[in-house]
Design an enzyme around this catalytic site. Structure first.
Site, short mmCIF file in Angstrom:
data_model
loop_
_atom_site.label_atom_id
_atom_site.label_comp_id
_atom_site.label_asym_id
_atom_site.label_seq_id
_atom_site.Cartn_x
_atom_site.Cartn_y
_atom_site.Cartn_z
N HIS A 172 -53.59 -52.95 22.16
CA HIS A 172 -53.91 -52.13 20.99
C HIS A 172 -54.99 -51.12 21.32
CE1 HIS A 172 -54.77 -51.41 16.60
NE2 HIS A 172 -53.47 -51.38 16.65
N HIS A 193 -51.26 -44.18 15.79
CA HIS A 193 -51.67 -44.15 14.39
C HIS A 193 -51.62 -42.71 13.92
CE1 HIS A 193 -53.54 -47.89 15.89
NE2 HIS A 193 -52.99 -48.35 14.79
N HIS A 202 -45.81 -50.98 16.60
CA HIS A 202 -46.32 -52.29 16.20
C HIS A 202 -45.20 -53.33 16.12
CE1 HIS A 202 -49.78 -49.72 15.16
NE2 HIS A 202 -50.50 -50.80 15.42
N HIS A 320 -51.88 -50.40 5.08
CA HIS A 320 -52.34 -51.45 6.00
C HIS A 320 -53.80 -51.28 6.40
CE1 HIS A 320 -52.94 -50.01 10.15
NE2 HIS A 320 -52.86 -51.24 10.58
N HIS A 324 -57.54 -54.04 7.31
CA HIS A 324 -58.31 -54.06 8.57
C HIS A 324 -59.80 -54.07 8.27
CE1 HIS A 324 -55.92 -53.64 12.26
NE2 HIS A 324 -54.99 -53.09 11.50
N PHE A 341 -60.01 -50.35 15.73
CA PHE A 341 -58.74 -50.56 16.42
C PHE A 341 -58.87 -51.08 17.85
CE2 PHE A 341 -56.34 -47.56 13.36
CZ PHE A 341 -56.08 -48.61 12.51
N HIS A 354 -49.97 -57.58 10.79
CA HIS A 354 -48.91 -56.63 11.17
C HIS A 354 -47.52 -57.18 10.95
CE1 HIS A 354 -50.50 -52.80 12.37
NE2 HIS A 354 -51.63 -53.47 12.55
CU1 C2O Z 1 -52.51 -50.32 15.33
CU2 C2O Z 1 -53.23 -52.35 12.23
O1 C2O Z 1 -53.17 -51.13 13.66
#
Ligand code: C2O
Length: 577
Positions: A172, A193, A202, A320, A324, A341, A354
Site C-alpha cells: 500500500h 487513489h 484494492h 471509505h 481510515h 496511507f 477494504h
Molecule cells: Cu488505498 Cu483505504 O486505501
C-alpha cells in the site's frame, strides 16, 4: 432535520473569503527524490479533467483532440511532460520502484517489494473452492481461530519474504506514495487513489492477501471477513480486532473509538468525540453508493500513463476515507496506522475495511444498476503482486471485474441503507420565502477558511428525462491543497439554515470532500471534486433554477484549501455519454 428558521448570517456572499495569493498555489509540483528526467524538461501544465479519453465523446479537452492539435506523438518525443501527449494504460514496472514520498515526520521506510527475475501473467485458477467473505462481527469460533493463526504466521515470516506482514503492508505504501514511476521518462507516478485505479487495485490487493493467508494455514476456503460498517450491527470496530493478545490487534488506533462507539462516516473531529449515528451513516452510504450513476462519479477520474495529472476520487473512495482517519491514532502526527496511507496496511483491520469497500462496489453493480468502466486504458491497467507461492504476477484491471472468477463472494447481509434517501430540509416555497436575493458567483480562487456561499451558473435547466439519463449534471470543484494533510469540507446546495446544522440526512447535503494523508508532493496539483446532482436537483424542486446555490463548509484541514474553480458540468460524471 435542520432548522429552517436559523438566521442566514452565513449565507450572504463570499465577502468574508480572502482571495488566494499566487504563493499559496504553485503549478510546479515538487518531484519525489528520484529524478529520472532532466530537471529542465519538467514542465507540468495545469490540466482540466476530461472525459477519460473516450473517442466517442466530443467535448472540450478531449485527450485525443488535443493530441492532434499538438502534432501527435511528436509532442512527446521531446520528453517534455505534456499530460495530453501519449496516454496509455498504467503498467506497473518493478524496476521503476524507488523511495516512497512520505509525509513529514514519517519514519523513512523502503516500500518496494523484492525484485523478481520472472513475472508471470495472471491466469484464473481452476477448480478453486468458493471463498465466502463474512461480516467481521459474525466471525467466531473456528473461523476466528484460523484467521488469527493465519495472521500470526504472516507476522512470523521474515521481512524479506514477499508474503510477510511487512511486505504486505508495504504494497500500500508503494502504490500510494509514488514509489512506482509510470515510465522511466514521464511523470507522474503510479497512484491508486483519486482516480479509477482505486477499485481494481484494492480488489487485487485483497485477492492475493487472502490467498496468502489461506495458504499459510493450508485452507483454500479461507475468506477475509468484511468490516460491515454499513450495517447497524457492524458499525463499531469488530471485537475480533480489539483483543490485545490477538494477532489481529494493532495498538495504533484511536482510543476514543473503541467498541461500543460507532463509526461516524461523516466524522468532523469537532468537540467531544461522540459515537456515530446509525441513520446518518445509512444516509451517507446511500448518498455515495445508491445515489451515484455516472461512472466517474463512482470510480473516480481516468488515470493513464502520460494521460495527465488531474484526478478526482469517486464516491466509493470518498466514503471509505473517513473510516481510515476515524480509526487511526490521533496522537500520532500522521494518524498511524489507519490514518495515513503509507502505514494503513499495518493494521489488520485495513483489509477488512477494504473488503467492505469491495463489497459495496459489487452491491452497486448488482443492486443499483452500476456499470463497470469499459475504457481500454482502464481495462488494461496493470499491477504487480506476489502470490501465495512467492511468484510475481501481473494482473490487469479487466481480470478482476467479475468477482466470481476470482473465486469469492460476500455473504448476503441485509442492505439496511437501501431506502435511506435523505429528505429535503426545505421545499421550493420555503426557500423562496427565505432568500429572495440571488447569490454572487464565487470569488476565485477562493481560500476556504470559512463557510462560504455562492451561486454556480447552470448551462441547461429543466432538461428532458432522456437527456438527464444520458448526461448526469454535476457540480465540480477544482481543489488545491497539500495531500499529506487530512482535509474535509462539506458541500451543501440550496441550503437555507445554519450550515453547521446540515447533516447527510438532509437532501441538501450534496457531499463531502475528504482527503486522507498520502504523498505530499502533490500540493500543487488541483484535484477535482465531482458530485452528480441531477436527481438531487429534482428532489429539491430546483431543476428550473438558473444557478446552483452552493455553501461550502470547511470541517477540518490545517493547510489552506483553495477552490480554484467551481462549475456545473454535463460530462464530468461520465466517461461515455
Ligand atoms: Cu488505498 Cu483505504 O486505501
Amino acid at each position: 432535520m435542520a432548522s429552517i428558521s436559523t438566521p442566514l448570517s452565513f449565507l450572504s456572499t463570499t465577502a468574508n473569503v480572502s482571495a488566494a495569493t499566487s504563493s499559496s498555489f504553485t503549478l510546479f509540483p515538487l518531484q519525489p527524490k528520484r529524478h529520472r528526467y532532466p530537471k529542465s524538461k519538467r514542465h507540468i501544465s495545469k490540466v482540466s479533467c476530461n472525459n477519460g479519453g473516450d473517442d466517442n465523446v466530443i467535448s472540450k479537452g478531449n485527450r485525443r483532440d488535443v493530441l492532434i492539435g499538438l502534432g501527435g506523438l511528436g509532442a512527446a518525443a521531446s520528453f517534455t511532460y505534456n499530460p495530453f501527449a501519449v496516454a496509455n494504460p498504467v503498467v506497473t514496472d518493478q524496476n521503476s520502484c524507488g523511495r516512497p514520498n512520505l509525509p513529514a515526520g514519517a519514519k523513512p521506510i523502503p516500500c518496494c517489494p523484492p525484485k523478481a527475475t520472472n513475472i508471470s501473467d495472471f491466469v484464473f485458477p481452476s477448480n478453486q473452492p468458493l471463498r465466502v467473505r463474512k461480516p467481521a462481527h459474525l466471525v467466531t469460533g473456528d473461523e476466528l481461530a484460523k484467521y488469527k493463526e493465519a495472521i500470526r504466521l504472516m507476522r512470523a515470516l521474515p521481512d524479506d519474504d514477499p508474503r510477510s506482514f511487512t511486505q504486505q503492508a508495504n504494497i500500500h505504501c508503494a502504490y500510494c506514495h509514488d514509489s512506482y514511476a509510470l515510465d522511466s521518462t514521464l511523470p507522474p507516478q503510479v497512484k491508486v487513489h483519486f482516480n479509477w485505479l482505486f477499485a481494481p487495485f484494492h480488489r487485487w490487493y485483497l485477492y492475493f492477501y487472502e490467498k496468502i493467508l489461506g495458504s499459510l494455514i493450508n485452507d483454500p476456503t479461507f475468506a477475509l471477513p468484511f468490516w460491515n460498517w454499513d450495517h447497524s450491527d457492524g458499525m463499531d470496530i469488530p471485537a475480533i480486532f480489539t483483543d490485545r493478545r490477538s494477532s489481529l490487534f494493532d495498538a495504533k488506533r484511536n482510543a476514543n473509538h473503541q467498541p461500543p462507539v460507532l463509526v461516524d462516516l461523516d466524522w468532523n473531529r469537532r468537540g467531544v468525540d461522540t459515537s456515530g449515528e446509525v441513520d446518518k451513516n445509512y444516509a451517507k452510504v446511500y448518498k455515495c453508493i445508491a445515489d451515484v450513476k455516472g461512472p466517474a462519479c463512482f470510480f473516480g477520474s481516468s488515470f493513464q500513463a502520460g494521460g495527465g495529472v488531474s484526478s478526482a476520487a469517486g464516491s466509493l473512495e470518498t466514503l471509505h476515507n473517513t473510516c481510515h482517519s476515524w480509526t487511526g491514532d490521533p496522537t500520532d502526527p500522521n494518524g498511524e496506522d489507519m490514518g495515513s496511507f503509507y502505514s494503513s496496511g499495518r493494521d489488520p483491520i485495513f483489509y477488512c475495511h477494504h473488503s467492505n469497500v469491495d463489497r459495496l462496489w459489487t452491491i452497486w453493480k448488482e443492486k443499483f444498476g452500476g456499470v463497470d468502466l469499459s475504457d481500454k486504458d482502464y481495462l488494461k491497467s496493470s499491477f504487480l503482486f506476489y502470490d501465495e507461492n512467492k511468484n510475481l504476477v501481473r494482473v490487469r484491471s479487466e481480470q478482476c471485474l467479475d468477482q466470481s472468477k476470482l473465486g469469492y463472494k460476500y455473504m448476503d447481509v441485509p442492505i439496511l441503507w437501501k431506502n435511506a434517501k435523505p429528505k429535503p430540509a426545505t421545499n421550493k416555497a420555503q426557500r423562496a420565502a427565505l432568500a429572495p436575493t440571488p447569490l454572487n458567483p464565487p470569488n476565485l480562487p477562493l481560500v476556504l477558511n470559512s463557510i462560504t456561499s455562492f451561486a454556480v451558473k447552470r448551462q441547461f435547466k429543466s432538461r428532458r428525462k432522456e437527456e438527464k439519463a444520458e448526461r448526469e449534471e454535476s457540480l465540480v470543484f477544482d481543489v488545491a491543497f497539500d495531500k499529506s494533510k487530512d482535509v474535509k469540507f462539506d458541500v451543501l446546495v440550496f441550503w437555507k439554515g445554519d450550515p453547521m446544522q446540515a447533516t447527510p440526512k438532509d437532501r441538501e447535503f450534496a457531499g463531502s470532500f475528504v482527503n486522507v494523508s498520502h504523498a505530499p508532493n502533490a500540493k500543487d496539483t488541483t484535484v477535482k471534486y465531482i458530485i452528480g446532482i441531477t436527481d438531487l436537483l429534482d428532489d429539491l424542486e430546483a431543476d428550473d433554477e438558473d444557478n446552483v446555490e452552493v455553501t461550502l463548509v470547511p470541517q477540518y484541514g490545517v493547510v489552506p484549501v483553495t477552490i480554484n474553480n467551481a462549475y456545473v458540468s454535463y460530462d464530468e460524471c461520465s466517461f461515455k455519454k
